[in-house]
Design a protein around this motif. Structure first.
Motif, PDB file in Angstrom:
ATOM      1  N   LEU A 116       0.733  -1.061   0.052  1.00 50.93           N
ATOM      2  CA  LEU A 116       0.008  -0.073   0.090  1.00 50.93           C
ATOM      3  C   LEU A 116       0.795   1.074  -0.077  1.00 50.93           C
ATOM      4  CD1 LEU A 116      -3.083  -1.030   2.515  1.00 50.93           C
ATOM      5  CD2 LEU A 116      -3.226  -0.912   0.011  1.00 50.93           C
ATOM      6  N   ILE A 117       1.983   1.178   0.717  1.00 54.33           N
ATOM      7  CA  ILE A 117       2.620   2.154   0.826  1.00 54.33           C
ATOM      8  C   ILE A 117       3.739   2.366  -0.218  1.00 54.33           C
ATOM      9  CG2 ILE A 117       4.773   3.294   2.085  1.00 54.33           C
ATOM     10  CD1 ILE A 117       3.430   2.082   4.861  1.00 54.33           C
ATOM     11  N   ASN A 118       4.194   1.516  -0.942  1.00 52.45           N
ATOM     12  CA  ASN A 118       5.222   1.821  -1.902  1.00 52.45           C
ATOM     13  C   ASN A 118       4.756   1.201  -3.249  1.00 52.45           C
ATOM     14  OD1 ASN A 118       7.356   2.051   0.120  1.00 52.45           O
ATOM     15  ND2 ASN A 118       7.065   0.057   0.863  1.00 52.45           N
ATOM     16  N   ALA A 119       3.556   1.003  -3.681  1.00 52.31           N
ATOM     17  CA  ALA A 119       2.946   0.690  -4.904  1.00 52.31           C
ATOM     18  C   ALA A 119       3.417   1.480  -5.850  1.00 52.31           C
ATOM     19  CB  ALA A 119       1.318   0.929  -4.840  1.00 52.31           C
ATOM     20  N   LEU A 162      -3.901  -5.865  -8.240  1.00 48.97           N
ATOM     21  CA  LEU A 162      -3.309  -6.319  -6.941  1.00 48.97           C
ATOM     22  C   LEU A 162      -3.336  -5.574  -5.896  1.00 48.97           C
ATOM     23  CD1 LEU A 162      -0.876  -7.767  -5.696  1.00 48.97           C
ATOM     24  CD2 LEU A 162       0.802  -6.135  -6.569  1.00 48.97           C
ATOM     25  N   LEU A 163      -3.771  -4.257  -5.832  1.00 52.07           N
ATOM     26  CA  LEU A 163      -3.953  -3.434  -4.699  1.00 52.07           C
ATOM     27  C   LEU A 163      -5.429  -3.651  -4.067  1.00 52.07           C
ATOM     28  CD1 LEU A 163      -2.388  -0.117  -5.726  1.00 52.07           C
ATOM     29  CD2 LEU A 163      -1.544  -1.476  -4.015  1.00 52.07           C
ATOM     30  N   ASP A 164      -6.053  -3.894  -5.063  1.00 54.65           N
ATOM     31  CA  ASP A 164      -7.494  -4.628  -4.397  1.00 54.65           C
ATOM     32  C   ASP A 164      -7.432  -5.942  -3.551  1.00 54.65           C
ATOM     33  OD1 ASP A 164     -10.740  -4.114  -4.411  1.00 54.65           O
ATOM     34  OD2 ASP A 164     -10.572  -6.214  -5.315  1.00 54.65           O
ATOM     35  N   HIS A 165      -6.607  -6.962  -4.097  1.00 60.30           N
ATOM     36  CA  HIS A 165      -6.263  -8.045  -3.615  1.00 60.30           C
ATOM     37  C   HIS A 165      -5.786  -7.661  -2.249  1.00 60.30           C
ATOM     38  CE1 HIS A 165      -8.050 -10.387  -6.623  1.00 60.30           C
ATOM     39  NE2 HIS A 165      -6.869 -11.057  -7.158  1.00 60.30           N
ATOM     40  N   VAL A 166      -4.875  -6.959  -2.027  1.00 57.40           N
ATOM     41  CA  VAL A 166      -4.180  -6.348  -1.101  1.00 57.40           C
ATOM     42  C   VAL A 166      -4.846  -5.946   0.067  1.00 57.40           C
ATOM     43  CG1 VAL A 166      -2.221  -4.779  -0.058  1.00 57.40           C
ATOM     44  CG2 VAL A 166      -1.854  -6.074  -2.056  1.00 57.40           C
ATOM     45  N   ALA A 167      -5.837  -5.027  -0.478  1.00 59.13           N
ATOM     46  CA  ALA A 167      -6.850  -4.491   0.377  1.00 59.13           C
ATOM     47  C   ALA A 167      -7.784  -5.533   1.349  1.00 59.13           C
ATOM     48  CB  ALA A 167      -7.880  -3.386  -0.218  1.00 59.13           C
ATOM     49  N   GLN A 168      -8.104  -6.689   0.390  1.00 61.01           N
ATOM     50  CA  GLN A 168      -9.099  -7.516   0.636  1.00 61.01           C
ATOM     51  C   GLN A 168      -8.263  -8.405   1.789  1.00 61.01           C
ATOM     52  OE1 GLN A 168     -11.180 -10.117  -2.347  1.00 61.01           O
ATOM     53  NE2 GLN A 168     -10.749  -8.375  -3.775  1.00 61.01           N
ATOM     54  N   VAL A 192       4.583  12.770  -2.298  1.00 62.07           N
ATOM     55  CA  VAL A 192       4.917  11.263  -2.025  1.00 62.07           C
ATOM     56  C   VAL A 192       4.049  10.949  -0.767  1.00 62.07           C
ATOM     57  CG1 VAL A 192       6.577   9.874  -1.348  1.00 62.07           C
ATOM     58  CG2 VAL A 192       6.817  11.437  -3.063  1.00 62.07           C
ATOM     59  N   ALA A 193       4.232  11.901   0.287  1.00 54.62           N
ATOM     60  CA  ALA A 193       3.257  11.467   1.397  1.00 54.62           C
ATOM     61  C   ALA A 193       1.987  11.468   1.246  1.00 54.62           C
ATOM     62  CB  ALA A 193       3.868  12.628   2.478  1.00 54.62           C
ATOM     63  N   ARG A 194       1.387  12.423   0.358  1.00 53.34           N
ATOM     64  CA  ARG A 194      -0.251  12.578   0.061  1.00 53.34           C
ATOM     65  C   ARG A 194      -0.556  11.174  -0.495  1.00 53.34           C
ATOM     66  NH1 ARG A 194      -0.369  16.666  -2.950  1.00 53.34           N
ATOM     67  NH2 ARG A 194       0.280  17.951  -1.352  1.00 53.34           N
ATOM     68  N   SER A 195       0.206  10.958  -1.605  1.00 55.80           N
ATOM     69  CA  SER A 195      -0.069   9.459  -2.378  1.00 55.80           C
ATOM     70  C   SER A 195       0.018   8.365  -1.487  1.00 55.80           C
ATOM     71  CB  SER A 195       0.964   9.428  -3.633  1.00 55.80           C
ATOM     72  OG  SER A 195       0.813   8.380  -4.310  1.00 55.80           O
ATOM     73  N   GLU A 196       0.987   8.361  -0.530  1.00 51.15           N
ATOM     74  CA  GLU A 196       1.078   7.075   0.127  1.00 51.15           C
ATOM     75  C   GLU A 196      -0.093   7.151   1.025  1.00 51.15           C
ATOM     76  OE1 GLU A 196       6.065   6.605   0.324  1.00 51.15           O
ATOM     77  OE2 GLU A 196       4.872   7.333   2.132  1.00 51.15           O
ATOM     78  N   THR A 197      -0.471   8.350   1.653  1.00 54.41           N
ATOM     79  CA  THR A 197      -1.649   8.421   2.653  1.00 54.41           C
ATOM     80  C   THR A 197      -2.932   7.823   2.073  1.00 54.41           C
ATOM     81  OG1 THR A 197      -0.771  10.038   4.002  1.00 54.41           O
ATOM     82  CG2 THR A 197      -2.931  10.033   4.014  1.00 54.41           C
ATOM     83  N   LEU A 198      -3.294   8.484   0.634  1.00 52.41           N
ATOM     84  CA  LEU A 198      -4.460   7.932   0.220  1.00 52.41           C
ATOM     85  C   LEU A 198      -4.387   6.557  -0.125  1.00 52.41           C
ATOM     86  CD1 LEU A 198      -4.596  11.124  -2.392  1.00 52.41           C
ATOM     87  CD2 LEU A 198      -5.995  10.704  -0.411  1.00 52.41           C
ATOM     88  N   ASN A 199      -3.236   5.890  -0.543  1.00 56.92           N
ATOM     89  CA  ASN A 199      -3.160   4.359  -0.883  1.00 56.92           C
ATOM     90  C   ASN A 199      -3.659   3.761   0.594  1.00 56.92           C
ATOM     91  OD1 ASN A 199      -2.494   4.703  -3.519  1.00 56.92           O
ATOM     92  ND2 ASN A 199      -0.590   4.408  -3.232  1.00 56.92           N
TER      93      ASN A 199
END
Length: 487
Positions: free
Chosen positions: A126-129, A148-154, A184-191
């Motif tokens: 989530l942080i490093n995608a 992949l990120l949806d699978h990670v969230a699941q 960068v921090a904002r993108s990571e936060t949103l992810n």
């Protein structure tokens, strides 16, 4: 045979089935840009079912085998699109296996180190995608990366059933470490916020509900005020909470409110009531928040204190009626209406006088039919929602649904869209898998058999109209074709 040897044999046998299917999915994903990973694959699903069974009894060797497989299949070295594509495919398959594994593994089945490892895997992605697979540099991998990120969230959602405190503490820690606002921090936060959307709230026990109430209170979207682009963060948190709370409101009768947890329930009511009041004020100040605010406010109303719901149910629907007339908010309002009416019918209507329930249903169906007749519902998703509305009302009051929705939609002077919606809803009702009756028998069973002739007459009229219209079209088409040939 020793238990360790038996466990190894079981895992080895499962891997013999898993490995070729996984390899085939990886190869096909590379050939088809990841499209193969989305559709259901019966053979692969069957292996995942077996994996879930094994996870109940021999989780440690199974997870270790999956980790070893992931490490062996992940490409090393080159940083090009093909390499990243394979890496994403491997991670998708690993995630899909881990989701089923975690759903069935008992909490005591793994060591803390292994549980923490899965949790770290989730948050690392989530942080490093963006850093690992840039959407800008590799636009062709956007869909596969999203999958992949949806699978990670699941997977995070599955982990939260077992490690709720750990997962939620990590979530708030990650948010707090990114308070300094950079792109960068904002993108990571949103992810990270998006990755929490499948979080499972425990409400069946006092401890679980206390923890859930604490999380919801801390996740109040308006608690955080970054120095710039506040709206982006607030909207992301609203969407996150909406996704997390929706399963509680949609659970049906006997699911809410939970029983035997009264002290914790009072804390819950305080938390959701406070957030709801703040969000209403926030939306009143700026209409740009309506699209994300109203779905959450609707859920907070449903899951709030019963007296608050009963006092505000009518006024809340009136506000949603107004939003139905705004094309920018129409589907959102329709979705919120469906949710709040469905919740009312399952939780409160059984204890209300029939006349009171009838008044609410008459109010909402009149609004829906009016805006449909005015041509304000033109999108397929809006029509789908109307079908769901009909089915939801029918599950609670079939007589009302037939008389005030289905037959109104099937009227001779109704639009083609209305007739199609009515037919789809009627079909859903008469072939419902939860019904013990077949076809039109359901009306006899509910002592409303007098609707059967009306339904048949409406269908016959539609069939005659279709025959007349399409026969004429076919005849016209044939004449045109003949004339063309003669020319």
């Amino acid at each position: 045979m020793k238990s360790g040897s038996a466990a190894k044999l079981i895992v080895d046998a499962l891997l013999q089935r898993f490995l070729p299917l996984a390899r085939r999915r990886i190869e096909t994903a590379q050939a088809q840009d990841g499209q193969y990973l989305s559709p259901s694959d019966p053979a692969y699903d069957q292996v995942l079912d077996s994996l879930a069974m094994v996870a109940r009894h021999t989780p440690v060797p199974l997870l270790e085998a999956l980790l070893k497989w992931r490490d062996s299949e992940s490409p090393k070295g080159a940083n090009d699109a093909s390499t990243f594509q394979r890496k994403l495919a491997v991670e998708c398959i690993f995630c899909s296996a881990c989701i089923r594994f975690v759903e069935c593994c008992p909490p005591e089945g793994l060591t803390e180190k292994l549980w923490a490892g899965l949790e770290n895997f989730v948050f690392d992605w989530l942080i490093n995608a963006d850093r690992l697979v840039s959407q800008v540099e590799y636009p062709s991998l956007v869909d596969l990366r999203g999958l992949l990120l949806d699978h990670v969230a699941q997977l995070l959602g599955a982990l939260s059933r077992i490690r709720f405190s750990s997962v939620t503490e990590r979530f708030f820690m990650e948010l707090n470490t990114r308070r300094i606002d950079t792109s960068v921090a904002r993108s990571e936060t949103l992810n990270v916020i998006s990755g929490m959307r499948y979080l499972k709230l425990g409400v069946k026990t006092e401890g679980g509900l206390n923890a859930s109430a604490s999380f919801v209170a801390k996740a109040n979207p308006l608690n955080r005020a970054p120095p710039k682009r506040k709206t982006e963060l607030h909207h992301a948190l609203c969407n996150m909470l909406t996704n997390i709370l929706a399963p509680l409101a949609d659970g049906g009768r006997n699911q809410w409110p939970p029983s035997g947890v009264e002290p914790a329930l009072n804390l819950w009511y305080e938390a959701v009531g406070r957030i709801r009041a703040q969000l209403i004020h926030w939306m009143d100040k700026q209409s740009k928040h309506l699209a994300v605010g109203y779905p959450l406010v609707t859920l907070l109303l449903c899951l709030g204190e019963p007296q608050t719901f009963q006092t505000n149910f009518g006024p809340h629907m009136e506000q949603l009626y107004k939003l139905l007339r705004d094309k920018n908010h129409r589907f959102m309002a329709l979705d919120c209406l469906h949710r709040v009416v469905g919740f009312y019918l399952s939780v409160y209507a059984p204890n209300h006088p029939p006349d009171r329930v009838w008044d609410y249903l008459d109010s909402v169906t009149s609004q829906l039919l009016t805006i449909l007749r005015k041509g304000m519902l033109t999108q397929d998703v809006q029509h789908d929602k109307l079908v769901e509305f009909c089915v939801t009302i029918a599950e609670s009051n079939l007589d009302f649904a037939m008389n005030h929705m289905i037959l109104e939609l099937l009227r001779q002077d109704s639009s083609s869209e209305a007739k199609v919606i009515g037919l789809r809803a009627l079909h859903r009702i008469v072939v419902s898998p939860s019904s013990e009756y077949v076809g039109l028998e359901i009306f006899q069973a509910h002592d409303i058999g007098h609707y059967i002739p009306k339904v048949k007459a409406a269908i016959e009229f539609i069939l005659r109209s279709c025959h007349r219209t399409y026969s004429q079209a076919l005849l016209t088409s044939s004449r045109t074709a003949i004339a063309t040939k003669q020319a």
